[in-house]
Motif scaffolding. Structure first.
Motif, PDB file in Angstrom:
ATOM      1  N   ASP A 147       0.825  -1.211   0.000  1.00 46.65           N
ATOM      2  CA  ASP A 147       0.000   0.000   0.000  1.00 46.65           C
ATOM      3  C   ASP A 147       0.855   1.254   0.000  1.00 46.65           C
ATOM      4  OD1 ASP A 147      -0.096  -1.725   2.610  1.00 46.65           O
ATOM      5  OD2 ASP A 147       0.140   0.347   3.286  1.00 46.65           O
ATOM      6  N   GLY A 148       2.021   1.184   0.644  1.00 44.28           N
ATOM      7  CA  GLY A 148       2.884   2.364   0.708  1.00 44.28           C
ATOM      8  C   GLY A 148       3.359   2.822  -0.653  1.00 44.28           C
ATOM      9  N   ALA A 149       3.469   1.882  -1.602  1.00 46.09           N
ATOM     10  CA  ALA A 149       3.974   2.225  -2.929  1.00 46.09           C
ATOM     11  C   ALA A 149       3.002   3.099  -3.714  1.00 46.09           C
ATOM     12  CB  ALA A 149       4.279   0.951  -3.721  1.00 46.09           C
ATOM     13  N   THR A 150       1.744   3.140  -3.290  1.00 48.04           N
ATOM     14  CA  THR A 150       0.760   3.883  -4.083  1.00 48.04           C
ATOM     15  C   THR A 150       0.917   5.391  -3.954  1.00 48.04           C
ATOM     16  OG1 THR A 150      -0.879   3.941  -2.301  1.00 48.04           O
ATOM     17  CG2 THR A 150      -0.901   2.020  -3.770  1.00 48.04           C
ATOM     18  N   ASN A 151       1.777   5.823  -3.043  1.00 51.30           N
ATOM     19  CA  ASN A 151       1.989   7.269  -2.898  1.00 51.30           C
ATOM     20  C   ASN A 151       3.299   7.731  -3.520  1.00 51.30           C
ATOM     21  OD1 ASN A 151      -0.437   7.817  -1.568  1.00 51.30           O
ATOM     22  ND2 ASN A 151       0.414   7.101   0.371  1.00 51.30           N
ATOM     23  N   ILE A 152       3.937   6.866  -4.297  1.00 56.97           N
ATOM     24  CA  ILE A 152       5.191   7.256  -4.920  1.00 56.97           C
ATOM     25  C   ILE A 152       4.956   7.472  -6.416  1.00 56.97           C
ATOM     26  CG2 ILE A 152       6.185   5.016  -5.583  1.00 56.97           C
ATOM     27  CD1 ILE A 152       8.752   6.024  -4.036  1.00 56.97           C
ATOM     28  N   GLY A 153       5.749   8.365  -6.995  1.00 57.51           N
ATOM     29  CA  GLY A 153       5.512   8.767  -8.381  1.00 57.51           C
ATOM     30  C   GLY A 153       5.525   7.627  -9.369  1.00 57.51           C
ATOM     31  N   ALA A 154       6.426   6.674  -9.186  1.00 54.16           N
ATOM     32  CA  ALA A 154       6.548   5.586 -10.156  1.00 54.16           C
ATOM     33  C   ALA A 154       5.250   4.796 -10.297  1.00 54.16           C
ATOM     34  CB  ALA A 154       7.693   4.645  -9.762  1.00 54.16           C
ATOM     35  N   PHE A 155       4.482   4.683  -9.207  1.00 55.29           N
ATOM     36  CA  PHE A 155       3.174   4.006  -9.272  1.00 55.29           C
ATOM     37  C   PHE A 155       2.289   4.707 -10.296  1.00 55.29           C
ATOM     38  CE2 PHE A 155      -1.272   4.260  -7.799  1.00 55.29           C
ATOM     39  CZ  PHE A 155      -1.633   2.929  -7.678  1.00 55.29           C
ATOM     40  N   HIS A 156       2.236   6.023 -10.209  1.00 53.93           N
ATOM     41  CA  HIS A 156       1.329   6.783 -11.070  1.00 53.93           C
ATOM     42  C   HIS A 156       1.831   6.818 -12.508  1.00 53.93           C
ATOM     43  CE1 HIS A 156      -1.228   7.986  -7.705  1.00 53.93           C
ATOM     44  NE2 HIS A 156      -0.097   7.919  -7.012  1.00 53.93           N
ATOM     45  N   GLU A 157       3.135   6.958 -12.682  1.00 54.60           N
ATOM     46  CA  GLU A 157       3.693   6.925 -14.039  1.00 54.60           C
ATOM     47  C   GLU A 157       3.422   5.568 -14.687  1.00 54.60           C
ATOM     48  OE1 GLU A 157       7.681   8.286 -14.599  1.00 54.60           O
ATOM     49  OE2 GLU A 157       7.410  10.074 -13.364  1.00 54.60           O
ATOM     50  N   ALA A 158       3.546   4.510 -13.901  1.00 53.01           N
ATOM     51  CA  ALA A 158       3.350   3.157 -14.438  1.00 53.01           C
ATOM     52  C   ALA A 158       1.901   2.923 -14.830  1.00 53.01           C
ATOM     53  CB  ALA A 158       3.803   2.119 -13.406  1.00 53.01           C
ATOM     54  N   THR A 188      -2.773   8.866   3.313  1.00 54.52           N
ATOM     55  CA  THR A 188      -3.250   8.647   1.942  1.00 54.52           C
ATOM     56  C   THR A 188      -4.621   9.276   1.767  1.00 54.52           C
ATOM     57  OG1 THR A 188      -2.072   6.545   1.935  1.00 54.52           O
ATOM     58  CG2 THR A 188      -3.687   6.878   0.189  1.00 54.52           C
ATOM     59  N   ALA A 189      -4.785  10.023   0.665  1.00 54.62           N
ATOM     60  CA  ALA A 189      -6.010  10.779   0.449  1.00 54.62           C
ATOM     61  C   ALA A 189      -7.071   9.960  -0.288  1.00 54.62           C
ATOM     62  CB  ALA A 189      -5.694  12.054  -0.330  1.00 54.62           C
ATOM     63  N   ALA A 190      -6.886   8.639  -0.329  1.00 52.61           N
ATOM     64  CA  ALA A 190      -7.888   7.784  -0.961  1.00 52.61           C
ATOM     65  C   ALA A 190      -8.211   6.661   0.002  1.00 52.61           C
ATOM     66  CB  ALA A 190      -7.359   7.205  -2.275  1.00 52.61           C
ATOM     67  N   GLU A 191      -9.467   6.285   0.087  1.00 50.18           N
ATOM     68  CA  GLU A 191      -9.843   5.219   1.020  1.00 50.18           C
ATOM     69  C   GLU A 191      -9.167   3.906   0.621  1.00 50.18           C
ATOM     70  OE1 GLU A 191     -13.986   4.301   1.093  1.00 50.18           O
ATOM     71  OE2 GLU A 191     -13.728   2.701   2.596  1.00 50.18           O
ATOM     72  N   HIS A 192      -9.163   3.642  -0.685  1.00 57.03           N
ATOM     73  CA  HIS A 192      -8.481   2.453  -1.197  1.00 57.03           C
ATOM     74  C   HIS A 192      -7.238   2.920  -1.940  1.00 57.03           C
ATOM     75  CE1 HIS A 192     -11.732  -0.095   0.051  1.00 57.03           C
ATOM     76  NE2 HIS A 192     -12.602   0.646  -0.597  1.00 57.03           N
TER      77      HIS A 192
END
Lengths: 329, 326
Positions: A147-158, A188-192
């Protein structure tokens, strides 16, 4: 599938999960006795995500895991002996004692590494999926991440690149509700954290019970089918819980009283045993599978303990593809 | 045959490899129909189409990370990072992932990819689009590094880079893009780790790379005309492998060394060259070594200010004179 063959398949998954659980316990105990050095990030409690996903995928598909990746390595065919020997710095280790707990890799069966920079491997999985498309195969690639990875840029770029290129990649979040020591919800600003971000990239997402190996298997199978059909990526958020702390040095005292106990009632092995009994598998057969798992890990511990220390010459191999490390004339 | 530009040679070098090997694919920002912001990929999209030349979003981590994943699974990606300053946006991949994965898996995987990038100053783009950062890559064991100075070397080193089973960072110097030279012969391949003696001389060795090669040559011509000093100019062409043997061979003749490097003096690649010379070639030297390097400041915008802080012909000539009179 008949109930009997379904039960046989599930018993095999149960046994693999038991092997992982025993391996993690052995890693913990060997650390306490000074035979495992450095650090470990144990996956006890997460077994159903790795084993369920592997059961839904084919030989030739690709998997990328994190520093909490013992369960993925074993689900993809690494033996407990190879894994424990790696942790114990033996020459017979999975990575020749050059990787350690955080980098277990079984490339020969498509498990292309465990990466310890949070989120870095998501773009790699996108690239492996891109490669499958370029080569005209129907392989899929899976990135497992916390879950921690969802707040890093690479998650969003991917996610964005996978979506715009409509690639056969599965993003499987193991949401254990803690990013290291901090509750994920508090940062985290999202519930999921994973599934909640997927719609902004136009991606389908599911939140699933990550402690039920059958639920995980079926969800991954649906996502893989979509990917192979050319319908692009899927985000799965599997809810699970780690039984140990974040890493070896973390006693996890920040967890509220009773939380671990509540999750232990939903232990992946308890859930799969219950499903097996419902499908008609006898308690004796379940126990026999767990005993086999224990035997495999006991033998693995003995073999790893007896194995030679790391080969000193290996310090200067494998930098380059020619096997060497030469940097100058 | 007519001379060609360094700029066109980049596209030519990539195209030759794409014709030769269907596993070679390109990805990057604006590299497709637009032909690249520096026009270094012109014609590739037209010849090879959208299945081999892929425009990406502004996502440096995704570009290099995807290239890595593709390289691990049978492709030979050529990724473009538009300005080398932007390597910082995907530095994790170049510092932690790509160079380490083969080693830390005990040799289970290989990563045959090229990261191309426009490097260096001289065009007045200011502090965040002008820096020479080849020394960044040099700090990371596990990366091969090429930085050509001529159109033919662009093609020949590109061939070696793409065919390499190891990861390569390929620095294309912005200040050289418009420069011209002889075209590369057919099937031209320049091996990595072989410096070129681009001017022979017996009095002093000038070790240069990319933009500083023409600079050193101009300085050498002036020294010959004005001082009667014969400077030998060595173009390293690659930083890893580093051809220090060629430097030591040259010093056997000249006994004097000036390194000319555009990256900053602090942590610049010349420090590695001179440390090897001090260790293994101390007795060859008749004078101290000099490094003409970028100053330890960010790159200023104004041309006159930029000249203050990057190597110039005058600075090289002065450095050589300080040694010949030593």
């Amino acid at each position: 599938m008949t109930d009997a063959t379904a039960a046989t398949g599930l018993l095999a998954l149960h046994e693999t999960m038991a092997v992982i659980r025993r391996t993690e316990k052995a890693a913990h105990d060997l650390f306490m006795s000074g035979l495992v050095k450095g650090t470990t990030h144990l996956a006890a409690g997460h077994e159903a995500v790795a084993v369920g996903a592997r059961a839904a995928l084919r030989d030739g598909d690709y998997a990328f895991a994190t520093y909490r990746g013992h369960h993925h390595a074993i689900a993809w065919g690494a033996t407990p002996e190879e894994c424990l020997a790696e942790l114990m710095q033996r020459s017979t280790g999975l990575n020749k004692a050059k990787g350690g707990s955080m980098h277990l890799t079984k490339a020969g069966s498509g498990m292309l590494g465990s990466y310890a920079i949070v989120g870095a491997h998501l773009p790699m999985a996108v690239g492996a999926a891109w490669s499958a498309r370029l080569r005209g195969t129907d392989q899929v690639a899976v990135a497992f991440f916390g879950d921690g990875a969802t707040n890093i840029g690479a998650f969003h770029e991917a996610l964005n690149l996978a979506a715009v290129w409509r690639l056969p990649v599965l993003f499987v979040c193991e949401n254990n509700f803690y990013m290291e020591y901090t509750p994920i919800g508090s940062v985290t600003a999202a519930e999921h954290p994973a599934a909640g971000r997927a719609p902004s990239y136009g991606l389908p997402a599911e939140v699933v019970d990550g402690n039920d190996v059958v639920t995980v298997r079926d969800a991954v199978a649906r996502a893989a089918q979509r990917a192979r059909a050319g319908d692009g990526p899927t985000v799965l958020e599997a809810h699970t819980y780690r039984h140990y702390g974040h890493s070896r040095t973390d006693p996890a005292k920040y967890r509220p009283d009773g939380e671990l106990e509540r999750w232990l009632e939903r232990d992946p092995l308890t859930v799969s045993a219950q499903r097996l009994r419902e499908a008609g598998t006898s308690d004796d057969d379940i126990k026999a599978a767990e005993d086999r798992a224990a035997g495999v890990v006991d033998e693995a511990v003995a073999a790893a303990r007896a194995a030679p220390e790391a080969d000193l010459s290996e310090a200067f191999t494998d930098v380059w593809a020619d096997g060497g490390a030469a940097w100058r004339t | 045959m007519a001379d060609v530009t360094y700029r066109d040679s980049v596209a030519e070098g990539i195209a030759r490899e794409m014709r030769r090997d269907p596993a070679v694919v390109c990805l990057g920002e604006d590299i497709g129909a637009a032909g690249g912001v520096f026009k270094t990929t012109v014609g590739l999209f037209e010849e090879f189409g959208p299945e081999r030349v892929w425009d990406t979003p502004i996502s440096e981590q995704a570009i290099v990370g995807a290239a890595m994943g593709a390289a691990m699974t049978g492709m030979r990606p050529v990724a473009e990072i538009m300005f080398s300053d932007f390597l910082a946006c995907c530095w994790d991949y170049l510092a932690n992932e790509i160079p380490k994965v083969r080693y830390m898996t005990g040799g289970q995987v290989t990563v045959p990819l090229v990261v191309r990038t426009a490097n260096g100053g001289g065009l007045g783009f200011g502090a965040q689009h002008s820096q020479a950062v080849e020394n960044w890559a040099l700090t990371v064991p596990g990366l091969k590094i090429a930085a050509p100075s001529t159109p033919a070397d662009v093609v020949g080193l590109m061939a070696s880079a793409v065919r390499s089973d190891d990861p390569v960072v390929f620095f294309e110097h912005k200040g050289l893009l418009a420069s011209k030279g002889a075209p590369a012969p057919d099937d031209h391949v320049v091996p990595f780790g072989e410096a070129a003696v681009v001017r022979e001389g017996g009095d002093v060795t000038l070790v240069a790379l990319a933009s500083t090669v023409p600079l050193a040559l101009t300085a050498a011509e002036r020294l010959a005309a004005d001082d009667g000093v014969a400077a030998e100019v060595l173009d390293l062409r690659t930083l890893i492998p580093l051809d220090v043997a060629a430097v030591l061979r040259s010093l056997e003749r000249t006994s004097r060394l000036v390194v000319v490097e555009e990256n900053p003096y602090q942590g610049g690649w010349g420090g590695t060259v001179v440390s090897v010379v001090a260790d293994e070639g101390f007795e060859l030297l008749d004078a101290p070594v000099r490094r003409v390097a970028g100053a330890n400041v960010p790159l200023p915008f104004a041309d006159a200010l930029e000249d203050q802080v990057i190597p110039t012909v005058d600075k090289v000539v002065d450095a050589v004179r300080s040694l010949t009179t030593y």
